[in-house]
Write an enzyme that holds these catalytic residues in place. Structure first.
Site, PDB file in Angstrom:
ATOM      1  N   ARG A 154       0.847  -1.208   0.000  1.00  0.00           N
ATOM      2  CA  ARG A 154       0.000   0.000   0.000  1.00  0.00           C
ATOM      3  C   ARG A 154       0.875   1.249   0.000  1.00  0.00           C
ATOM      4  O   ARG A 154       0.610   2.216  -0.710  1.00  0.00           O
ATOM      5  CB  ARG A 154      -0.926   0.013   1.232  1.00  0.00           C
ATOM      6  CG  ARG A 154      -2.044  -0.999   1.185  1.00  0.00           C
ATOM      7  CD  ARG A 154      -3.091  -0.728   2.260  1.00  0.00           C
ATOM      8  NE  ARG A 154      -2.612  -0.963   3.611  1.00  0.00           N
ATOM      9  CZ  ARG A 154      -2.676  -2.121   4.251  1.00  0.00           C
ATOM     10  NH1 ARG A 154      -3.207  -3.176   3.656  1.00  0.00           N
ATOM     11  NH2 ARG A 154      -2.229  -2.248   5.487  1.00  0.00           N
ATOM     12  N   LYS A 196     -13.199  13.792   4.764  1.00  0.00           N
ATOM     13  CA  LYS A 196     -14.249  13.257   3.894  1.00  0.00           C
ATOM     14  C   LYS A 196     -15.104  12.252   4.643  1.00  0.00           C
ATOM     15  O   LYS A 196     -14.581  11.481   5.460  1.00  0.00           O
ATOM     16  CB  LYS A 196     -13.610  12.565   2.693  1.00  0.00           C
ATOM     17  CG  LYS A 196     -14.629  11.878   1.782  1.00  0.00           C
ATOM     18  CD  LYS A 196     -13.976  10.986   0.745  1.00  0.00           C
ATOM     19  CE  LYS A 196     -14.354   9.542   1.000  1.00  0.00           C
ATOM     20  NZ  LYS A 196     -13.922   8.651  -0.089  1.00  0.00           N
ATOM     21  N   GLU A 254     -19.976  14.033   1.195  1.00  0.00           N
ATOM     22  CA  GLU A 254     -20.125  13.146   0.034  1.00  0.00           C
ATOM     23  C   GLU A 254     -21.356  12.250   0.138  1.00  0.00           C
ATOM     24  O   GLU A 254     -21.294  11.166   0.722  1.00  0.00           O
ATOM     25  CB  GLU A 254     -18.873  12.267  -0.128  1.00  0.00           C
ATOM     26  CG  GLU A 254     -18.977  11.329  -1.328  1.00  0.00           C
ATOM     27  CD  GLU A 254     -17.761  10.429  -1.550  1.00  0.00           C
ATOM     28  OE1 GLU A 254     -16.868  10.400  -0.685  1.00  0.00           O
ATOM     29  OE2 GLU A 254     -17.722   9.760  -2.585  1.00  0.00           O
ATOM     30  N   LYS A 276     -19.184  16.748  -2.434  1.00  0.00           N
ATOM     31  CA  LYS A 276     -18.628  15.725  -3.337  1.00  0.00           C
ATOM     32  C   LYS A 276     -19.770  14.814  -3.778  1.00  0.00           C
ATOM     33  O   LYS A 276     -20.049  13.801  -3.135  1.00  0.00           O
ATOM     34  CB  LYS A 276     -17.531  14.926  -2.617  1.00  0.00           C
ATOM     35  CG  LYS A 276     -16.974  13.779  -3.450  1.00  0.00           C
ATOM     36  CD  LYS A 276     -15.664  13.262  -2.897  1.00  0.00           C
ATOM     37  CE  LYS A 276     -15.219  12.017  -3.660  1.00  0.00           C
ATOM     38  NZ  LYS A 276     -13.819  11.667  -3.427  1.00  0.00           N
TER      39      LYS A 276
HETATM   40  P1  13P Z   1     -14.236   7.130  -7.098  1.00  0.00           P
HETATM   41  O1  13P Z   1     -13.822   8.347  -7.879  1.00  0.00           O
HETATM   42  O2  13P Z   1     -13.443   5.901  -7.470  1.00  0.00           O
HETATM   43  O3  13P Z   1     -15.715   6.919  -7.113  1.00  0.00           O
HETATM   44  O4  13P Z   1     -13.811   7.382  -5.603  1.00  0.00           O
HETATM   45  C1  13P Z   1     -14.001   8.637  -5.054  1.00  0.00           C
HETATM   46  C2  13P Z   1     -14.248   8.509  -3.604  1.00  0.00           C
HETATM   47  O5  13P Z   1     -13.563   9.128  -2.813  1.00  0.00           O
HETATM   48  C3  13P Z   1     -15.335   7.645  -3.145  1.00  0.00           C
HETATM   49  O6  13P Z   1     -15.565   7.853  -1.787  1.00  0.00           O
END
Ligand code: 13P
Length: 349
Positions: free
Chosen positions: A52, A143, A184, A229
């Site tokens: 990772r 986030k 998000e 987001k």
């Molecule tokens: P993706 O752009 O692969 O959808 O991932 C963005 C993300 O942070 C999802 O939580």
């Protein structure tokens, strides 16, 4: 400046604006251990602390791309505390390229009782305490992802409301800690069955965003110090509909203009299983339809990383090639954030 004078600390609202500065966007590199395991399975690589690290180091040491196109990176707790193979802390690498470190603070989405296939995101308990630690470690934004499923039964009003409520509680806690919340709510395009129409996505996204902003206001969140987001408005991945980039852009802007207050400084989309090219084309189409009340950019995970990960394949010898691929994708999305991407630029590469 005298030695005793302290450098001005940027306010959270400045951080929010910097994250969405013209032509800049966010790299989402916060795949959980389970998710990164799925991605590594494709290239046949075992998932360890070191693999990772090596993979993410390849991305973070793409110095020119990070400097020119990436304003911030969303990390896991492990990566925020991790160092490159030579012992340089990742946060020190970000300081060199003026990239803002961010942190995924939710603990994942789990089955929601009383629903058919809906999920509720966990992680509020103890969050105030964790945010203090993340701020000390250098995280300036955070986030939290809420997942909204689409099926014959979902989403329920309760599923939307509960996810919006926890997003607002998370956002309020972030602002208390001086951290910019990225909010998000993802209406899934690639869930089950995933065959819904673009119209259905528009309706669910509209209702979700309306509820999210209602809860954010109720929680007293400063809309000028957060970013949204969201998903774009697209058909489900198994739908037969094939809208053009302009149709997706128009449908997405229609919903966003109806639901997102102009005081929100920026909207940074997730890619949600779209192809790399589609995620770029759709973002560029939206920015061509401006002027818009907010900055519109990317906060992509897969659509920024897919090509680079395949080329890397876990081999140190492939790092330079993988970095070229990452820099190219980042540049294409930077142009899209300015509404200046052209398909020929991708074909030429
Ligand atoms: P993706 O752009 O692969 O959808 O991932 C963005 C993300 O942070 C999802 O939580």
């Amino acid at each position: 400046m005298s030695p005793n004078e302290e450098l001005p600390v940027p306010s959270p609202n400045d951080v929010a604006r910097k994250l969405v500065a013209p032509g800049m966007g966010i790299l989402a590199a916060d795949e959980s251990e389970g998710t990164i395991a799925k991605r590594f399975a494709v290239i046949g690589l075992p998932v360890t602390f070191e693999t990772r690290r090596d993979y993410r180091e390849m991305l973070f040491r793409s110095t020119e791309a990070m400097r020119q196109y990436i304003s911030g990176v969303i990390l896991t707790e492990e990566t925020l505390k991790q160092s490159a193979a030579d012992g340089t802390p990742f946060v020190a690498l970000f300081a060199e390229t003026d990239v803002i470190p961010g942190i995924k603070v939710d603990r994942g989405a789990f089955a929601m009782p009383g629903t058919k296939g809906e999920k509720i995101t966990e992680g509020l308990d103890g969050l105030r305490h964790r945010l203090e630690e993340y701020a000390r470690l250098g995280a300036k934004f955070a986030k939290w992802r809420g997942v909204i499923a689409v099926s014959d039964y979902a989403p329920s009003r309760n599923g939307i409301r509960a996810n919006a409520h926890v997003l607002a509680r998370y956002a309020a806690l972030c602002q208390e800690a001086g951290i910019v919340p990225v909010v998000e709510p993802e209406v899934l395009a690639d869930g089950e069955p995933g065959d819904h129409s673009m119209q259905r996505c528009a309706e669910v996204t509209g209702e979700t965003l309306a509820t999210v902003f209602e809860e954010l206001r109720l929680a007293g969140v400063d809309l000028g110090g957060m970013l949204l987001k969201p998903n774009m408005v697209t058909p489900g991945v198994r739908s037969a509909e094939r809208p053009s980039d302009s149709e997706i852009a128009a449908a997405t802007l229609n919903v966003l203009k109806a639901q997102v207050p102009a005081s929100v400084p920026g909207i940074a989309f997730l890619s949600g299983g779209q192809s790399d090219a589609a995620a770029t084309a759709n973002l560029s189409a939206m920015n061509r339809m401006g002027p818009l009340p907010w900055a519109l950019t990317f906060s992509y995970g897969r659509a920024l990383q897919n090509a680079a990960m395949l080329l890397w394949g876990g081999d140190l010898a492939n790092v330079p090639q993988a970095q070229v691929a990452f820099a190219h994708r980042a540049k294409m999305n930077s142009l899209a954030a300015l509404g200046k991407w052209q398909p020929e630029l991708d074909r030429a590469a």
